[in-house]
Motif scaffolding. Structure first.
Motif, PDB file in Angstrom:
ATOM      1  N   SER A  88       0.858  -1.188   0.000  1.00  0.00           N
ATOM      2  CA  SER A  88       0.000   0.000   0.000  1.00  0.00           C
ATOM      3  C   SER A  88       0.893   1.235   0.000  1.00  0.00           C
ATOM      4  N   PRO A  89       0.352   2.403  -0.387  1.00  0.00           N
ATOM      5  CA  PRO A  89       1.153   3.638  -0.341  1.00  0.00           C
ATOM      6  C   PRO A  89       1.725   3.920   1.050  1.00  0.00           C
ATOM      7  N   VAL A  90       0.945   3.595   2.087  1.00  0.00           N
ATOM      8  CA  VAL A  90       1.411   3.828   3.462  1.00  0.00           C
ATOM      9  C   VAL A  90       2.604   2.937   3.769  1.00  0.00           C
ATOM     10  N   GLN A  91       2.535   1.676   3.365  1.00  0.00           N
ATOM     11  CA  GLN A  91       3.652   0.754   3.613  1.00  0.00           C
ATOM     12  C   GLN A  91       4.913   1.206   2.884  1.00  0.00           C
ATOM     13  N   VAL A  92       4.766   1.646   1.644  1.00  0.00           N
ATOM     14  CA  VAL A  92       5.914   2.131   0.877  1.00  0.00           C
ATOM     15  C   VAL A  92       6.559   3.317   1.586  1.00  0.00           C
ATOM     16  N   ARG A  93       5.709   4.278   1.977  1.00  0.00           N
ATOM     17  CA  ARG A  93       6.235   5.485   2.621  1.00  0.00           C
ATOM     18  C   ARG A  93       6.931   5.163   3.934  1.00  0.00           C
ATOM     19  N   ASN A  94       6.331   4.297   4.753  1.00  0.00           N
ATOM     20  CA  ASN A  94       6.916   3.978   6.064  1.00  0.00           C
ATOM     21  C   ASN A  94       8.232   3.226   5.936  1.00  0.00           C
ATOM     22  N   ILE A  95       8.313   2.286   4.991  1.00  0.00           N
ATOM     23  CA  ILE A  95       9.570   1.545   4.805  1.00  0.00           C
ATOM     24  C   ILE A  95      10.652   2.482   4.269  1.00  0.00           C
ATOM     25  N   GLU A  96      10.277   3.356   3.320  1.00  0.00           N
ATOM     26  CA  GLU A  96      11.251   4.308   2.775  1.00  0.00           C
ATOM     27  C   GLU A  96      11.756   5.252   3.849  1.00  0.00           C
ATOM     28  N   ASN A  97      10.852   5.735   4.704  1.00  0.00           N
ATOM     29  CA  ASN A  97      11.260   6.656   5.767  1.00  0.00           C
ATOM     30  C   ASN A  97      12.196   5.969   6.769  1.00  0.00           C
ATOM     31  N   ALA A  98      11.920   4.699   7.053  1.00  0.00           N
ATOM     32  CA  ALA A  98      12.728   3.984   8.049  1.00  0.00           C
ATOM     33  C   ALA A  98      14.091   3.599   7.500  1.00  0.00           C
ATOM     34  N   THR A  99      14.152   3.255   6.235  1.00  0.00           N
ATOM     35  CA  THR A  99      15.400   2.727   5.664  1.00  0.00           C
ATOM     36  C   THR A  99      16.155   3.742   4.812  1.00  0.00           C
ATOM     37  N   ASP A 100      15.487   4.842   4.468  1.00  0.00           N
ATOM     38  CA  ASP A 100      16.063   5.836   3.559  1.00  0.00           C
ATOM     39  C   ASP A 100      16.488   5.168   2.236  1.00  0.00           C
ATOM     40  N   THR A 101      15.664   4.232   1.782  1.00  0.00           N
ATOM     41  CA  THR A 101      15.944   3.471   0.565  1.00  0.00           C
ATOM     42  C   THR A 101      14.666   3.378  -0.269  1.00  0.00           C
ATOM     43  N   ARG A 102      14.827   3.450  -1.573  1.00  0.00           N
ATOM     44  CA  ARG A 102      13.661   3.363  -2.455  1.00  0.00           C
ATOM     45  C   ARG A 102      13.019   1.978  -2.358  1.00  0.00           C
ATOM     46  N   VAL A 103      11.684   1.932  -2.383  1.00  0.00           N
ATOM     47  CA  VAL A 103      10.941   0.691  -2.211  1.00  0.00           C
ATOM     48  C   VAL A 103       9.963   0.498  -3.363  1.00  0.00           C
ATOM     49  N   VAL A 104       9.961  -0.704  -3.937  1.00  0.00           N
ATOM     50  CA  VAL A 104       8.944  -1.074  -4.921  1.00  0.00           C
ATOM     51  C   VAL A 104       8.423  -2.451  -4.547  1.00  0.00           C
ATOM     52  N   ASP A 105       7.259  -2.816  -5.093  1.00  0.00           N
ATOM     53  CA  ASP A 105       6.705  -4.133  -4.810  1.00  0.00           C
ATOM     54  C   ASP A 105       6.755  -5.016  -6.051  1.00  0.00           C
ATOM     55  N   ARG A 106       6.308  -6.238  -5.895  1.00  0.00           N
ATOM     56  CA  ARG A 106       6.376  -7.230  -6.969  1.00  0.00           C
ATOM     57  C   ARG A 106       5.652  -6.756  -8.227  1.00  0.00           C
ATOM     58  N   THR A 107       4.461  -6.154  -8.036  1.00  0.00           N
ATOM     59  CA  THR A 107       3.677  -5.692  -9.179  1.00  0.00           C
ATOM     60  C   THR A 107       4.410  -4.597  -9.942  1.00  0.00           C
ATOM     61  N   THR A 108       4.968  -3.629  -9.211  1.00  0.00           N
ATOM     62  CA  THR A 108       5.716  -2.545  -9.861  1.00  0.00           C
ATOM     63  C   THR A 108       6.898  -3.098 -10.643  1.00  0.00           C
ATOM     64  N   LEU A 109       7.572  -4.095 -10.074  1.00  0.00           N
ATOM     65  CA  LEU A 109       8.719  -4.711 -10.736  1.00  0.00           C
ATOM     66  C   LEU A 109       8.302  -5.367 -12.056  1.00  0.00           C
ATOM     67  N   ILE A 110       7.215  -6.140 -12.022  1.00  0.00           N
ATOM     68  CA  ILE A 110       6.738  -6.816 -13.237  1.00  0.00           C
ATOM     69  C   ILE A 110       6.298  -5.795 -14.285  1.00  0.00           C
ATOM     70  N   LEU A 111       5.591  -4.770 -13.840  1.00  0.00           N
ATOM     71  CA  LEU A 111       5.161  -3.715 -14.775  1.00  0.00           C
ATOM     72  C   LEU A 111       6.363  -3.047 -15.420  1.00  0.00           C
ATOM     73  N   ASP A 112       7.420  -2.858 -14.626  1.00  0.00           N
ATOM     74  CA  ASP A 112       8.618  -2.202 -15.140  1.00  0.00           C
ATOM     75  C   ASP A 112       9.307  -3.068 -16.198  1.00  0.00           C
ATOM     76  N   ILE A 113       9.352  -4.369 -15.946  1.00  0.00           N
ATOM     77  CA  ILE A 113       9.936  -5.289 -16.928  1.00  0.00           C
ATOM     78  C   ILE A 113       9.112  -5.271 -18.214  1.00  0.00           C
ATOM     79  N   PHE A 114       7.799  -5.281 -18.068  1.00  0.00           N
ATOM     80  CA  PHE A 114       6.930  -5.235 -19.242  1.00  0.00           C
ATOM     81  C   PHE A 114       7.171  -3.954 -20.033  1.00  0.00           C
ATOM     82  N   ALA A 115       7.372  -2.845 -19.324  1.00  0.00           N
ATOM     83  CA  ALA A 115       7.609  -1.571 -20.000  1.00  0.00           C
ATOM     84  C   ALA A 115       8.878  -1.625 -20.846  1.00  0.00           C
TER      85      ALA A 115
END
Length: 422
Positions: A88-115
């Protein structure tokens, strides 16, 4: 450099994370995510799987595991965290804030490969539609990061420009793409109708990604389709003529590969392409016989096919094609559950079993032709030209009584020549 997903100075370092709730085999899914990450062009530096009854609503993983992830990212200079699930957007934001690292999920990864893989206008439209549909509900909460135009996984395709932060604009773009794809579907339907009218039969190649579909297509037709040992090497469907052993000419169509938990946005966007299988007269379900997940891959393909057919019943003959048998072990154990089905063991790479596959296709197709011997009187020899145009003449010989033919003729033409069948 793979797919241009990493910046030109260095390859992105990725940490893969997952939560094992028991809904599926987390280890197998993680291995698949690792292959997807490699396909996208990043280097997998570490993997973390946490066993929990449910996913943590705020941070995907638990508090303690999140701290471990943060420390791992700092110690290993991780560029991106990839979650084996849908965040979820909240999970992405919270993980990014805690780790200071960019976060993507499985769906975004697959969409990116398709692109990165889409080549045709239709393929690019389908990928953009899927990306926009996925990003639209996720605009809220991303804040000023929406204006970023960085490189790397998850930033390709429609992009994150300021204009596209306007939801109304994205909705208008989605509607425009849908209209364009409706036009593509209408053209595809017209092609299908012309094929039916002309009596052209179609075989569709479907199957799990990286099962060897493109290699098989090239083996059968010399199509020249890109073949790589990567997931989703080809996206755009390819159609070629194929001549069967009896001389019959059919059309064979390659389709996009499937994967477990394929994002529904992609299934919806690629529906017009995937529906090539519903138009087919026979379906070749290609699977990797050397994979331990061979059975699950067949089941995944069947589930997606059932979702495309009305009523969920596949009413087209299906041939289970066990590919890579030259490197597979215990092939008998793999094919045993399908003993009542039409199965063929092949190696598209070496050519092993291809003749058996051609005969299986010939047998599975609806019978529109029949092989007969004819003795045509000399004044009826002109019928041979009609048979040659619509069928196959295997041999011909002039004898005292007329023209003797060994031929394969259209069943619809048998009434015309029935008096001359020997």
């Amino acid at each position: 450099m793979a797919l241009g997903l990493v910046n030109e100075e260095k390859q992105e370092k990725a940490l893969l994370i997952a939560v094992d709730t028991g809904d599926y085999d987390a280890q197998v899914s993680m291995q698949e995510l690792c292959e997807l990450t490699a396909t996208a062009g990043a280097e997998v530096v570490g993997e973390m799987i946490q066993k929990r009854d449910t996913v943590e609503g705020a941070t995907f993983v638990g508090k303690g595991r999140l701290q471990e992830i943060t420390e791992f990212c700092e110690n290993n200079e991780i560029d991106i965290i990839i979650a084996d699930g849908e965040l979820s957007p909240v999970q992405v934001r919270n993980i990014e804030n805690a780790t200071d690292t960019r976060v993507v999920d499985r769906t975004t990864l697959i969409l990116d490969i398709f692109a990165g893989r889409a080549q045709s206008k239709e393929g690019k439209l389908q990928v953009e539609l899927a990306q926009l549909k996925y990003s639209l509900p996720r605009l809220t909460g991303k804040g000023t990061s929406l204006s970023r135009l960085g490189g790397g996984i998850g930033t390709r395709g429609p992009g994150e420009t300021k204009l596209e932060t306007d939801k109304r604009h994205i909705r208008r773009r989605i509607q425009y793409i849908k209209n364009e794809l409706d036009d593509v579907k209408r053209r595809r339907d017209m092609q299908h109708q012309r094929r039916q009218k002309n009596g052209v039969q179609v075989a569709a190649i479907v199957g799990y990604t990286n099962a060897g579909k493109s290699t098989l297509m090239n083996r059968l037709t010399d199509a020249g389709v890109l073949q790589e040992d990567k997931l989703f090497a080809t996206l755009d469907p390819t159609a070629r003529k194929l001549y069967l052993p009896d001389g019959q000419q059919i059309m064979i169509v390659d389709t996009v590969g499937f994967i477990s938990r394929l994002p529904h946005q992609l299934v919806d966007a690629f529906r017009s392409t995937l529906e090539e299988a519903t138009y087919a007269d026979v379906i070749l379900n290609v699977c990797d016989a050397s994979s331990e997940e061979c059975h699950n891959h067949i089941q995944t393909t069947n589930r997606i096919l059932e979702s495309l057919f009305d009523g969920g019943i596949i009413d087209v003959p299906v041939i289970n094609v066990f590919n890579k048998c030259d490197i597979a072990e215990n092939i008998e154990d793999i094919t045993y559950p399908y003993s009542d089905s039409l199965c063929v063991k092949i190696s598209a790479q070496t050519g092993m079993g291809i003749d058996d596959l051609m005969l299986a296709i010939e047998k599975a197709l609806p019978q529109t032709r029949k092989r007969v011997n004819l003795l045509l009187p000399f004044d009826k020899a002109g019928l041979a030209a009609k048979i040659r145009n619509t069928g196959v003449i295997h041999s011909e010989e002039y004898i005292e009584q007329g023209l003797f033919l060994d031929c394969t003729a259209e069943i619809s033409f048998l009434d015309t020549i029935k008096d001359y069948i020997v």
